[in-house]
Design a protein around this motif. Structure first.
Motif, PDB file in Angstrom:
ATOM      1  N   CYS A   4      -8.188  78.072  42.218  1.00 15.91           N
ATOM      2  CA  CYS A   4      -8.515  76.818  42.916  1.00 15.91           C
ATOM      3  C   CYS A   4      -8.783  77.067  44.393  1.00 15.91           C
ATOM      4  CB  CYS A   4      -7.391  75.808  42.726  1.00 15.91           C
ATOM      5  SG  CYS A   4      -7.260  75.218  41.033  1.00 15.91           S
ATOM      6  N   TYR A   8     -12.519  76.195  45.035  1.00 14.78           N
ATOM      7  CA  TYR A   8     -12.588  74.853  45.635  1.00 14.78           C
ATOM      8  C   TYR A   8     -12.034  74.781  47.062  1.00 14.78           C
ATOM      9  CZ  TYR A   8     -13.443  73.615  40.783  1.00 14.78           C
ATOM     10  OH  TYR A   8     -13.957  73.533  39.515  1.00 14.78           O
ATOM     11  N   TYR A  15      -2.746  71.845  46.187  1.00 16.24           N
ATOM     12  CA  TYR A  15      -2.634  72.113  44.756  1.00 16.24           C
ATOM     13  C   TYR A  15      -1.323  71.548  44.197  1.00 16.24           C
ATOM     14  CZ  TYR A  15      -2.331  74.670  40.373  1.00 16.24           C
ATOM     15  OH  TYR A  15      -2.202  74.989  39.052  1.00 16.24           O
ATOM     16  N   ARG A  34      -2.819  71.564  34.092  1.00 21.21           N
ATOM     17  CA  ARG A  34      -3.717  72.524  34.751  1.00 21.21           C
ATOM     18  C   ARG A  34      -5.177  72.205  34.427  1.00 21.21           C
ATOM     19  NH1 ARG A  34       0.426  72.923  37.027  1.00 21.21           N
ATOM     20  NH2 ARG A  34       1.699  74.781  37.255  1.00 21.21           N
ATOM     21  N   LYS A  35      -5.451  71.853  33.177  1.00 11.90           N
ATOM     22  CA  LYS A  35      -6.812  71.468  32.797  1.00 11.90           C
ATOM     23  C   LYS A  35      -7.251  70.220  33.562  1.00 11.90           C
ATOM     24  CE  LYS A  35      -6.606  73.299  28.089  1.00 11.90           C
ATOM     25  NZ  LYS A  35      -6.584  72.910  26.660  1.00 11.90           N
ATOM     26  N   LEU A  38      -8.210  71.035  37.120  1.00 12.49           N
ATOM     27  CA  LEU A  38      -9.556  71.602  37.210  1.00 12.49           C
ATOM     28  C   LEU A  38     -10.633  70.539  37.033  1.00 12.49           C
ATOM     29  CD1 LEU A  38      -9.036  74.957  35.296  1.00 12.49           C
ATOM     30  CD2 LEU A  38      -9.260  74.609  37.774  1.00 12.49           C
ATOM     31  N   GLU A  42     -13.346  69.518  39.949  1.00 10.43           N
ATOM     32  CA  GLU A  42     -14.777  69.509  39.642  1.00 10.43           C
ATOM     33  C   GLU A  42     -15.371  68.127  39.964  1.00 10.43           C
ATOM     34  OE1 GLU A  42     -18.150  71.427  38.953  1.00 10.43           O
ATOM     35  OE2 GLU A  42     -16.186  72.376  38.923  1.00 10.43           O
TER      36      GLU A  42
END
Length: 82
Positions: A4, A8, A15, A34-35, A38, A42
């Motif tokens: 990350c 990003y 985070y 965690r998914k 992400l 995004e």
């Protein structure tokens, strides 16, 4: 976390805040959380690409971005608990 940061530009503090926010929303399974992190990052990346701006959260901006992502029907509406 390292991914990350590299992809990003999200530091450990941001985070961890994102991770905690999703946990507070009821996503207790760490892999699912965690998914979701992400997917959120995004989402934010796509929002800024549309505006040709750099990603900045600023004071309170992270919470608003999380709410816009997780509760899209309430986009732009923030609630204050007094």
């Amino acid at each position: 976390m390292q991914f990350c940061l590299e992809k990003y530009g999200v530091n450990r503090g941001i985070y961890n805040t994102i991770d905690e926010w999703f946990y507070d929303q009821g996503i207790e399974d760490i892999i699912e959380r965690r998914k979701e992190i992400l997917r959120f990052l995004e989402f934010v990346e796509n929002q800024y690409e549309k505006k040709n701006e750099k990603r900045k959260f600023g004071k309170g901006g992270l919470k608003i971005s999380l709410q816009d992502y997780y509760f899209p029907s309430y986009k732009g509406v923030t609630s204050k608990v007094v």
